[in-house]
Design a protein around this motif. Structure first.
Motif, PDB file in Angstrom:
ATOM      1  N   MET A   1      14.211 -15.019 -22.918  1.00 54.60           N
ATOM      2  CA  MET A   1      14.551 -14.151 -21.998  1.00 54.60           C
ATOM      3  C   MET A   1      15.873 -15.106 -21.261  1.00 54.60           C
ATOM      4  O   MET A   1      15.720 -15.644 -20.569  1.00 54.60           O
ATOM      5  N   SER A   2      16.847 -13.865 -21.019  1.00 60.45           N
ATOM      6  CA  SER A   2      18.115 -14.718 -20.179  1.00 60.45           C
ATOM      7  C   SER A   2      18.466 -14.120 -18.493  1.00 60.45           C
ATOM      8  O   SER A   2      17.615 -13.602 -18.791  1.00 60.45           O
ATOM      9  N   MET A   3      18.583 -16.244 -18.414  1.00 59.49           N
ATOM     10  CA  MET A   3      18.519 -15.704 -16.947  1.00 59.49           C
ATOM     11  C   MET A   3      19.891 -15.603 -16.420  1.00 59.49           C
ATOM     12  O   MET A   3      20.187 -15.051 -15.597  1.00 59.49           O
ATOM     13  N   LEU A   4      20.536 -16.254 -16.983  1.00 60.34           N
ATOM     14  CA  LEU A   4      22.274 -16.077 -16.514  1.00 60.34           C
ATOM     15  C   LEU A   4      23.024 -15.480 -18.145  1.00 60.34           C
ATOM     16  O   LEU A   4      23.042 -16.054 -18.733  1.00 60.34           O
ATOM     17  N   LYS A   5      24.121 -14.606 -17.800  1.00 55.32           N
ATOM     18  CA  LYS A   5      24.661 -14.141 -18.606  1.00 55.32           C
ATOM     19  C   LYS A   5      26.076 -13.803 -18.342  1.00 55.32           C
ATOM     20  O   LYS A   5      26.415 -13.338 -16.787  1.00 55.32           O
ATOM     21  N   ILE A   6      27.007 -14.846 -18.571  1.00 57.29           N
ATOM     22  CA  ILE A   6      28.004 -14.906 -17.788  1.00 57.29           C
ATOM     23  C   ILE A   6      29.309 -14.495 -19.648  1.00 57.29           C
ATOM     24  O   ILE A   6      29.740 -14.361 -20.377  1.00 57.29           O
ATOM     25  N   GLN A  34      15.817 -18.268 -20.445  1.00 58.76           N
ATOM     26  CA  GLN A  34      15.266 -19.577 -19.550  1.00 58.76           C
ATOM     27  C   GLN A  34      14.468 -20.631 -20.455  1.00 58.76           C
ATOM     28  O   GLN A  34      14.256 -20.299 -21.863  1.00 58.76           O
ATOM     29  N   GLY A  35      14.690 -22.173 -19.876  1.00 59.65           N
ATOM     30  CA  GLY A  35      13.734 -23.041 -20.427  1.00 59.65           C
ATOM     31  C   GLY A  35      14.713 -24.157 -21.266  1.00 59.65           C
ATOM     32  O   GLY A  35      14.582 -24.459 -21.599  1.00 59.65           O
ATOM     33  N   GLU A  36      16.074 -23.136 -21.700  1.00 64.07           N
ATOM     34  CA  GLU A  36      17.104 -23.701 -21.949  1.00 64.07           C
ATOM     35  C   GLU A  36      18.113 -24.619 -21.210  1.00 64.07           C
ATOM     36  O   GLU A  36      17.999 -24.172 -19.570  1.00 64.07           O
ATOM     37  N   PHE A  37      18.693 -25.623 -21.718  1.00 64.53           N
ATOM     38  CA  PHE A  37      19.673 -26.337 -21.121  1.00 64.53           C
ATOM     39  C   PHE A  37      21.122 -26.583 -22.454  1.00 64.53           C
ATOM     40  O   PHE A  37      20.740 -26.940 -22.980  1.00 64.53           O
ATOM     41  N   ILE A  38      22.263 -26.128 -21.232  1.00 64.14           N
ATOM     42  CA  ILE A  38      23.330 -26.096 -21.704  1.00 64.14           C
ATOM     43  C   ILE A  38      24.102 -27.075 -21.530  1.00 64.14           C
ATOM     44  O   ILE A  38      24.571 -27.385 -19.926  1.00 64.14           O
ATOM     45  N   GLY A  39      24.658 -28.026 -22.722  1.00 59.49           N
ATOM     46  CA  GLY A  39      25.590 -29.150 -21.898  1.00 59.49           C
ATOM     47  C   GLY A  39      27.164 -28.544 -22.186  1.00 59.49           C
ATOM     48  O   GLY A  39      27.582 -27.793 -22.816  1.00 59.49           O
ATOM     49  N   ILE A  40      28.016 -28.968 -21.283  1.00 60.52           N
ATOM     50  CA  ILE A  40      29.389 -28.664 -21.176  1.00 60.52           C
ATOM     51  C   ILE A  40      29.899 -29.911 -20.572  1.00 60.52           C
ATOM     52  O   ILE A  40      29.565 -30.882 -20.287  1.00 60.52           O
ATOM     53  N   ILE A  41      30.951 -30.312 -21.989  1.00 59.04           N
ATOM     54  CA  ILE A  41      31.633 -31.517 -22.147  1.00 59.04           C
ATOM     55  C   ILE A  41      32.834 -30.969 -21.926  1.00 59.04           C
ATOM     56  O   ILE A  41      33.740 -29.772 -22.333  1.00 59.04           O
ATOM     57  N   GLY A  42      34.109 -32.044 -22.006  1.00 55.84           N
ATOM     58  CA  GLY A  42      35.763 -32.240 -21.680  1.00 55.84           C
ATOM     59  C   GLY A  42      36.671 -32.698 -20.936  1.00 55.84           C
ATOM     60  O   GLY A  42      35.481 -33.695 -20.474  1.00 55.84           O
ATOM     61  N   LEU A  43      37.399 -32.699 -21.186  1.00 49.66           N
ATOM     62  CA  LEU A  43      37.803 -33.832 -20.637  1.00 49.66           C
ATOM     63  C   LEU A  43      38.703 -33.443 -19.243  1.00 49.66           C
ATOM     64  O   LEU A  43      37.531 -32.635 -18.242  1.00 49.66           O
ATOM     65  N   PRO A 170      13.584 -25.847  -9.055  1.00 49.96           N
ATOM     66  CA  PRO A 170      15.001 -24.347  -9.338  1.00 49.96           C
ATOM     67  C   PRO A 170      14.355 -23.441 -10.521  1.00 49.96           C
ATOM     68  O   PRO A 170      13.991 -24.688 -10.957  1.00 49.96           O
ATOM     69  N   ARG A 171      14.429 -22.344 -10.332  1.00 47.66           N
ATOM     70  CA  ARG A 171      14.488 -21.835 -11.719  1.00 47.66           C
ATOM     71  C   ARG A 171      15.907 -22.381 -12.487  1.00 47.66           C
ATOM     72  O   ARG A 171      15.606 -21.757 -13.157  1.00 47.66           O
ATOM     73  N   LYS A 200       8.304 -26.093 -18.047  1.00 51.58           N
ATOM     74  CA  LYS A 200       8.768 -25.218 -16.955  1.00 51.58           C
ATOM     75  C   LYS A 200       9.173 -23.569 -16.497  1.00 51.58           C
ATOM     76  O   LYS A 200       9.394 -23.546 -15.527  1.00 51.58           O
ATOM     77  N   ASP A 201      10.663 -23.539 -17.881  1.00 43.97           N
ATOM     78  CA  ASP A 201      11.352 -22.697 -17.884  1.00 43.97           C
ATOM     79  C   ASP A 201      12.079 -22.793 -17.493  1.00 43.97           C
ATOM     80  O   ASP A 201      12.948 -21.497 -16.783  1.00 43.97           O
ATOM     81  N   THR A 202      12.408 -24.098 -16.356  1.00 37.11           N
ATOM     82  CA  THR A 202      13.626 -24.220 -15.478  1.00 37.11           C
ATOM     83  C   THR A 202      14.797 -23.781 -16.546  1.00 37.11           C
ATOM     84  O   THR A 202      14.963 -24.560 -17.772  1.00 37.11           O
ATOM     85  N   ALA A 203      16.238 -23.015 -16.146  1.00 33.39           N
ATOM     86  CA  ALA A 203      17.320 -23.130 -16.815  1.00 33.39           C
ATOM     87  C   ALA A 203      18.303 -24.090 -16.236  1.00 33.39           C
ATOM     88  O   ALA A 203      17.806 -24.094 -15.186  1.00 33.39           O
ATOM     89  N   MET A 204      18.902 -24.204 -17.299  1.00 34.73           N
ATOM     90  CA  MET A 204      19.897 -25.497 -16.870  1.00 34.73           C
ATOM     91  C   MET A 204      21.211 -25.258 -17.468  1.00 34.73           C
ATOM     92  O   MET A 204      20.986 -25.308 -18.749  1.00 34.73           O
TER      93      MET A 204
END
Length: 231
Positions: A1-6, A34-43, A170-171, A200-204
């Motif tokens: 389930m989507s918690m954040l949609k940009i 929910q429960g997903e972790f997206i990493g952002i990299i870059g200069l 936090p959620r 525990k379904d925290t989105a990060m």
């Protein structure tokens, strides 16, 4: 389930003294579950922190939408949310770990972590117990608990930031270089706590320069170049 949609997130800055517009991030679109972790990299200067601060509404985006599935308000566009709504969400649902420590004057390290729970309505007894557990977990010496954090080292300040945010469970959690000044043993503790919260379904959403840390914890990694995402 989507918690954040940009969708189409764009933010530039205008320098009035030189009458020049600086491009930060442009047409950023992604979904965080929910429960997903997206990493952002870059200069450095690519726009990573700008994305995080737009979600936290420290910055007001110029274009686009940030749809957050909140418990309190249902689906809400954080670009259009009122200040009162944002204050509520930051208190109860959205956690932000910054590289920089921001503590109220005359507040000790332990009080800083306790206040995060007291603001949520927890009793002083529960807040004191859970704050002590989190400070101990991050190996912040008990000798420092009753000291004002402005005397802390960079690593101690970051561990206090982590404890202050993670104690709330936090959620949605936003992490801006959460391992920047930590030793390897503490990085392991951070990764283990992040995994517990994920379970525990925290989105990060996290910004990293430490690519090794991201292995095994991030589900997706986006590289931001010149203000735009590259998968």
């Amino acid at each position: 389930m989507s918690m954040l949609k940009i969708e189409g997130l764009t933010k530039n800055f205008y320098l009035h003294n030189v009458q020049r517009e600086i491009k930060s991030c442009s047409h950023i679109s992604f979904t965080l579950d929910q429960g997903e972790f997206i990493g952002i990299i870059g200069l450095s200067g690519a726009g990573k922190s700008t994305i995080m601060k737009c979600i936290n509404r420290t910055y007001l985006p110029m274009q686009g939408s940030i749809l957050y599935d909140s418990l309190a308000f249902g689906e809400i566009d954080l670009c259009q949310a009122t200040e009162r709504q944002m204050l509520y969400l930051r208190k109860y649902e959205i956690g932000y770990v910054s590289q920089f420590l921001n503590v109220m004057p005359r507040t000790t390290a332990k009080e800083h972590v306790m206040n995060a729970l007291l603001d949520m309505g927890k009793s002083e007894t529960v807040a004191e117990q859970e704050a002590a557990e989190m400070l101990s977990y991050f190996k912040l010496s008990e000798d420092l608990w009753d000291i004002y954090p402005n005397t802390f080292s960079g690593g101690e300040r970051l561990r206090l930031n982590l404890a202050h945010t993670m104690v709330k469970k936090p959620r949605l959690m936003l992490l801006d270089e959460p391992t920047a000044s930590l030793d390897n043993k503490t990085k392991i503790l951070v990764k283990e706590m992040l995994q517990k919260l994920k379970n525990k379904d925290t989105a990060m959403l996290g910004i990293f320069h430490d690519l090794e840390f991201m292995d095994g914890i991030c589900d997706k990694v986006f590289n931001i170049s010149e203000g735009e995402f590259q998968c």
